[in-house]
Motif scaffolding. Structure first.
Motif, PDB file in Angstrom:
ATOM      1  N   ALA A   8     -32.428  22.572  49.213  1.00  0.00           N
ATOM      2  CA  ALA A   8     -31.997  21.779  50.383  1.00  0.00           C
ATOM      3  C   ALA A   8     -32.752  20.459  50.432  1.00  0.00           C
ATOM      4  N   GLY A   9     -34.013  20.470  49.991  1.00  0.00           N
ATOM      5  CA  GLY A   9     -34.775  19.225  49.917  1.00  0.00           C
ATOM      6  C   GLY A   9     -34.139  18.230  48.968  1.00  0.00           C
ATOM      7  N   PHE A  10     -33.594  18.707  47.856  1.00  0.00           N
ATOM      8  CA  PHE A  10     -32.888  17.816  46.933  1.00  0.00           C
ATOM      9  C   PHE A  10     -31.624  17.250  47.566  1.00  0.00           C
ATOM     10  N   ALA A  11     -30.885  18.090  48.272  1.00  0.00           N
ATOM     11  CA  ALA A  11     -29.667  17.602  48.925  1.00  0.00           C
ATOM     12  C   ALA A  11     -29.992  16.487  49.911  1.00  0.00           C
ATOM     13  N   LEU A  12     -31.034  16.683  50.696  1.00  0.00           N
ATOM     14  CA  LEU A  12     -31.439  15.675  51.668  1.00  0.00           C
ATOM     15  C   LEU A  12     -31.904  14.396  50.969  1.00  0.00           C
ATOM     16  N   ALA A  13     -32.781  14.536  49.973  1.00  0.00           N
ATOM     17  CA  ALA A  13     -33.351  13.361  49.309  1.00  0.00           C
ATOM     18  C   ALA A  13     -32.282  12.551  48.584  1.00  0.00           C
ATOM     19  N   ASN A  14     -31.371  13.214  47.878  1.00  0.00           N
ATOM     20  CA  ASN A  14     -30.335  12.483  47.150  1.00  0.00           C
ATOM     21  C   ASN A  14     -29.340  11.824  48.088  1.00  0.00           C
ATOM     22  N   THR A  15     -29.089  12.458  49.229  1.00  0.00           N
ATOM     23  CA  THR A  15     -28.197  11.840  50.212  1.00  0.00           C
ATOM     24  C   THR A  15     -28.812  10.571  50.785  1.00  0.00           C
ATOM     25  N   VAL A  16     -30.070  10.648  51.165  1.00  0.00           N
ATOM     26  CA  VAL A  16     -30.750   9.465  51.701  1.00  0.00           C
ATOM     27  C   VAL A  16     -30.813   8.358  50.654  1.00  0.00           C
ATOM     28  N   THR A  17     -31.105   8.731  49.409  1.00  0.00           N
ATOM     29  CA  THR A  17     -31.137   7.743  48.328  1.00  0.00           C
ATOM     30  C   THR A  17     -29.785   7.057  48.184  1.00  0.00           C
ATOM     31  N   ALA A  18     -28.715   7.827  48.304  1.00  0.00           N
ATOM     32  CA  ALA A  18     -27.371   7.279  48.119  1.00  0.00           C
ATOM     33  C   ALA A  18     -26.977   6.296  49.212  1.00  0.00           C
ATOM     34  N   VAL A  19     -27.420   6.521  50.434  1.00  0.00           N
ATOM     35  CA  VAL A  19     -26.964   5.677  51.554  1.00  0.00           C
ATOM     36  C   VAL A  19     -27.970   4.600  51.932  1.00  0.00           C
ATOM     37  N   SER A  20     -29.189   4.681  51.404  1.00  0.00           N
ATOM     38  CA  SER A  20     -30.227   3.736  51.809  1.00  0.00           C
ATOM     39  C   SER A  20     -30.018   2.353  51.192  1.00  0.00           C
ATOM     40  N   THR A  76     -35.868   4.352  50.386  1.00  0.00           N
ATOM     41  CA  THR A  76     -35.499   4.973  49.115  1.00  0.00           C
ATOM     42  C   THR A  76     -36.710   5.604  48.452  1.00  0.00           C
ATOM     43  N   MET A  77     -37.839   4.913  48.507  1.00  0.00           N
ATOM     44  CA  MET A  77     -39.057   5.458  47.903  1.00  0.00           C
ATOM     45  C   MET A  77     -39.513   6.726  48.625  1.00  0.00           C
ATOM     46  N   VAL A  78     -39.385   6.757  49.942  1.00  0.00           N
ATOM     47  CA  VAL A  78     -39.725   7.965  50.695  1.00  0.00           C
ATOM     48  C   VAL A  78     -38.819   9.117  50.277  1.00  0.00           C
ATOM     49  N   ALA A  79     -37.518   8.840  50.128  1.00  0.00           N
ATOM     50  CA  ALA A  79     -36.569   9.877  49.727  1.00  0.00           C
ATOM     51  C   ALA A  79     -36.901  10.402  48.336  1.00  0.00           C
ATOM     52  N   ARG A  80     -37.275   9.500  47.445  1.00  0.00           N
ATOM     53  CA  ARG A  80     -37.622   9.928  46.092  1.00  0.00           C
ATOM     54  C   ARG A  80     -38.916  10.758  46.087  1.00  0.00           C
ATOM     55  N   PHE A  81     -39.852  10.419  46.959  1.00  0.00           N
ATOM     56  CA  PHE A  81     -41.069  11.216  47.072  1.00  0.00           C
ATOM     57  C   PHE A  81     -40.724  12.625  47.548  1.00  0.00           C
ATOM     58  N   VAL A  82     -39.832  12.730  48.538  1.00  0.00           N
ATOM     59  CA  VAL A  82     -39.399  14.036  49.039  1.00  0.00           C
ATOM     60  C   VAL A  82     -38.740  14.834  47.916  1.00  0.00           C
ATOM     61  N   ALA A  83     -37.934  14.167  47.083  1.00  0.00           N
ATOM     62  CA  ALA A  83     -37.310  14.849  45.952  1.00  0.00           C
ATOM     63  C   ALA A  83     -38.377  15.388  45.001  1.00  0.00           C
ATOM     64  N   GLY A  84     -39.442  14.611  44.792  1.00  0.00           N
ATOM     65  CA  GLY A  84     -40.535  15.073  43.940  1.00  0.00           C
ATOM     66  C   GLY A  84     -41.251  16.281  44.528  1.00  0.00           C
ATOM     67  N   VAL A  85     -41.418  16.279  45.848  1.00  0.00           N
ATOM     68  CA  VAL A  85     -42.031  17.429  46.514  1.00  0.00           C
ATOM     69  C   VAL A  85     -41.166  18.673  46.313  1.00  0.00           C
ATOM     70  N   ALA A  86     -39.852  18.511  46.501  1.00  0.00           N
ATOM     71  CA  ALA A  86     -38.937  19.639  46.291  1.00  0.00           C
ATOM     72  C   ALA A  86     -38.986  20.119  44.843  1.00  0.00           C
ATOM     73  N   ALA A  87     -39.146  19.170  43.915  1.00  0.00           N
ATOM     74  CA  ALA A  87     -39.225  19.544  42.501  1.00  0.00           C
ATOM     75  C   ALA A  87     -40.475  20.358  42.210  1.00  0.00           C
ATOM     76  N   GLY A  88     -41.603  19.945  42.780  1.00  0.00           N
ATOM     77  CA  GLY A  88     -42.836  20.689  42.569  1.00  0.00           C
ATOM     78  C   GLY A  88     -42.712  22.118  43.053  1.00  0.00           C
ATOM     79  N   LEU A  89     -42.079  22.287  44.208  1.00  0.00           N
ATOM     80  CA  LEU A  89     -41.876  23.619  44.754  1.00  0.00           C
ATOM     81  C   LEU A  89     -40.944  24.440  43.866  1.00  0.00           C
ATOM     82  N   ALA A  90     -39.861  23.790  43.403  1.00  0.00           N
ATOM     83  CA  ALA A  90     -38.881  24.501  42.584  1.00  0.00           C
ATOM     84  C   ALA A  90     -39.438  24.865  41.216  1.00  0.00           C
ATOM     85  N   TRP A  91     -40.133  23.923  40.561  1.00  0.00           N
ATOM     86  CA  TRP A  91     -40.621  24.180  39.215  1.00  0.00           C
ATOM     87  C   TRP A  91     -41.659  25.292  39.194  1.00  0.00           C
ATOM     88  N   ALA A  92     -42.502  25.341  40.222  1.00  0.00           N
ATOM     89  CA  ALA A  92     -43.502  26.403  40.278  1.00  0.00           C
ATOM     90  C   ALA A  92     -42.868  27.768  40.517  1.00  0.00           C
TER      91      ALA A  92
END
Length: 418
Positions: free
Chosen positions: A103-115, A121-137
């Motif tokens: 869900a974090g990816f859905a939110l981050a990519n949506t914000v990136t798309a409309v920003s 955009t940088m905040v959204a990309r940071f959130v995507a990275g946070v979601a990635a860290g959680l997912a990869w672990a």
């Protein structure tokens, strides 16, 4: 020592299917493909801006170099949060945690798309990275827990197949979509895919319990577990070597006069990577150590070809095949190795692996840029060769723990050793 985290909890939580235990001897293919799609989304979300930089920089009214930092901030988000978030969410049920991350990816990519604001955009990309860290672990351990012990390596290989698919197919397709319909559509399509994945996870992915308060692993003590540190070192240096060349492969090929061949080279690399994942998945149960050594040697041979014989177009494609064969199975090999070494602290070890993986990716981009400015792109394959030497030495040295000559795996149908 358990070969997967929380196996005791899993066995207690998994109901009898009424088939005499036969269901536990099969792979949950639909669920594993959902995890592979999650891996695809995490990988593609990270790298997609690379093919869309000109259009993004124009719309955001910043330079292309500044827009390129959308990739860096993603990696930083992962590096800063993977370990603390893994600890904080250790008690969460695994399905709930996976749904939250996606869900974090859905939110981050949506914000990136409309920003239209660079800072947002940088905040959204940071959130995507946070979601990635959680997912990869989470993802490698989740795949292990879905499979019987003798199929755990294959389960991780299926889940990790999303990486080469994202790099060889997703990035070119996303770039084409961005050029045809606009870069915002490319990111919105990622959101749409993530929404479908959320429904898929709800319907097909089994749940597993998190860890109890007294069972939660601590990060620093995990480093003292025999075998964990060698695997983490190999991860850091191997990924660094790969990224230095991969991140600048278009520039490297362009300097050779092969700029028009970048797409075909990446396609060949991706196809070879998929073959590597299949081979590793089939053989990792018995030959993790040998496969890891072979992977490093294949990438080293590919780098040597690019360093010495890159003026031969056919040999460049041969190098791409060898590179893909060496690299494709590396995520599976390293995540399996750190999971085996970590034992009951496997989730903590996985979180550290994810962190170092992203440190290496960010470092590869930075070091590659410095080398490009100071020495030129022809230094990339030589740097890869130099970095792979200690990788091979450490794998050979860590035969007792980390990359043992023989993996300790319980027999099928027998209870896992405590």
């Amino acid at each position: 020592m358990s070969t997967a985290p929380d196996t005791a909890a899993d066995s207690a939580a998994t109901p009898d299917t009424g088939t005499g235990g036969q269901e536990q001897q099969k792979l949950r293919l639909l669920a594993l493909l959902a995890l592979a799609t999650a891996v695809f989304i995490t990988s593609l979300t990270e790298t997609l801006p690379a093919g869309l930089l000109p259009a993004m920089s124009s719309d955001l009214r910043v330079s292309e170099s500044a827009t390129g930092q959308t990739v860096t901030i993603y990696a930083i988000g992962t590096v800063l949060t993977a370990i603390p978030l893994t600890s904080a969410t250790a008690g969460w049920r695994r399905k709930r945690l996976l749904l939250t991350a996606m869900a974090g990816f859905a939110l981050a990519n949506t914000v990136t798309a409309v920003s239209s604001v660079y800072e947002l955009t940088m905040v959204a990309r940071f959130v995507a990275g946070v979601a990635a860290g959680l997912a990869w672990a989470l993802l490698a351990g989740y795949a292990r827990r879905m499979a019987p012990v003798h199929l755990q390596g294959k389960a991780i290989a299926i889940a990790m197949a999303g990486i080469p698919v994202a790099l060889s197919v997703g990035v070119p397709a996303g770039t084409f979509l961005g050029e045809a319909l606009g870069w915002r559509v490319a990111f919105l399509s990622m959101t749409a895919l993530t929404v479908l994945l959320l429904l898929w996870i709800v319907a097909a992915v089994p749940d597993h319990p998190g860890q109890g308060r007294g069972e939660r692993p601590r990060m620093l003590p995990t480093l003292r577990i025999p075998g964990v540190t060698p695997v983490l070192f190999v991860t850091l240096v191997f990924v660094l070597a790969h990224t230095i060349l991969y991140a600048y492969i278009a520039t490297f090929l362009d300097d050779l006069g092969l700029g028009d061949s970048t797409g075909p080279v990446l396609l060949v690399f991706g196809a070879a990577s998929l073959a590597s994942i299949w081979i590793v998945g089939a053989k990792i149960h018995q030959r993790l150590r040998g496969l890891t050594i072979a992977s490093a040697l294949l990438v080293a041979v590919a780098a040597a070809l690019l360093a010495v014989l890159a003026d031969n177009t056919a040999l460049v494609f041969v190098a791409a095949v060898l590179w893909g064969l060496g690299w494709g199975g590396v995520p599976t090999l390293l995540q399996t190795a750190v999971g085996d070494a970590g034992g009951d602290s496997a989730d903590a070890a996985q979180a550290m692996l994810v962190t170092l993986w992203n440190v290496a990716m960010a470092g590869g981009g930075i070091i590659g840029g410095i080398l490009l400015d100071l020495v030129g792109s022809d230094s990339f394959p030589w740097t890869v060769l130099l970095l792979l030497l200690p990788v091979i030495v450490v794998v050979l040295y860590a035969r007792g723990a980390g990359f043992p000559a023989t993996r300790h795996v319980p027999q099928v149908g027998a209870p896992d050793a405590a």
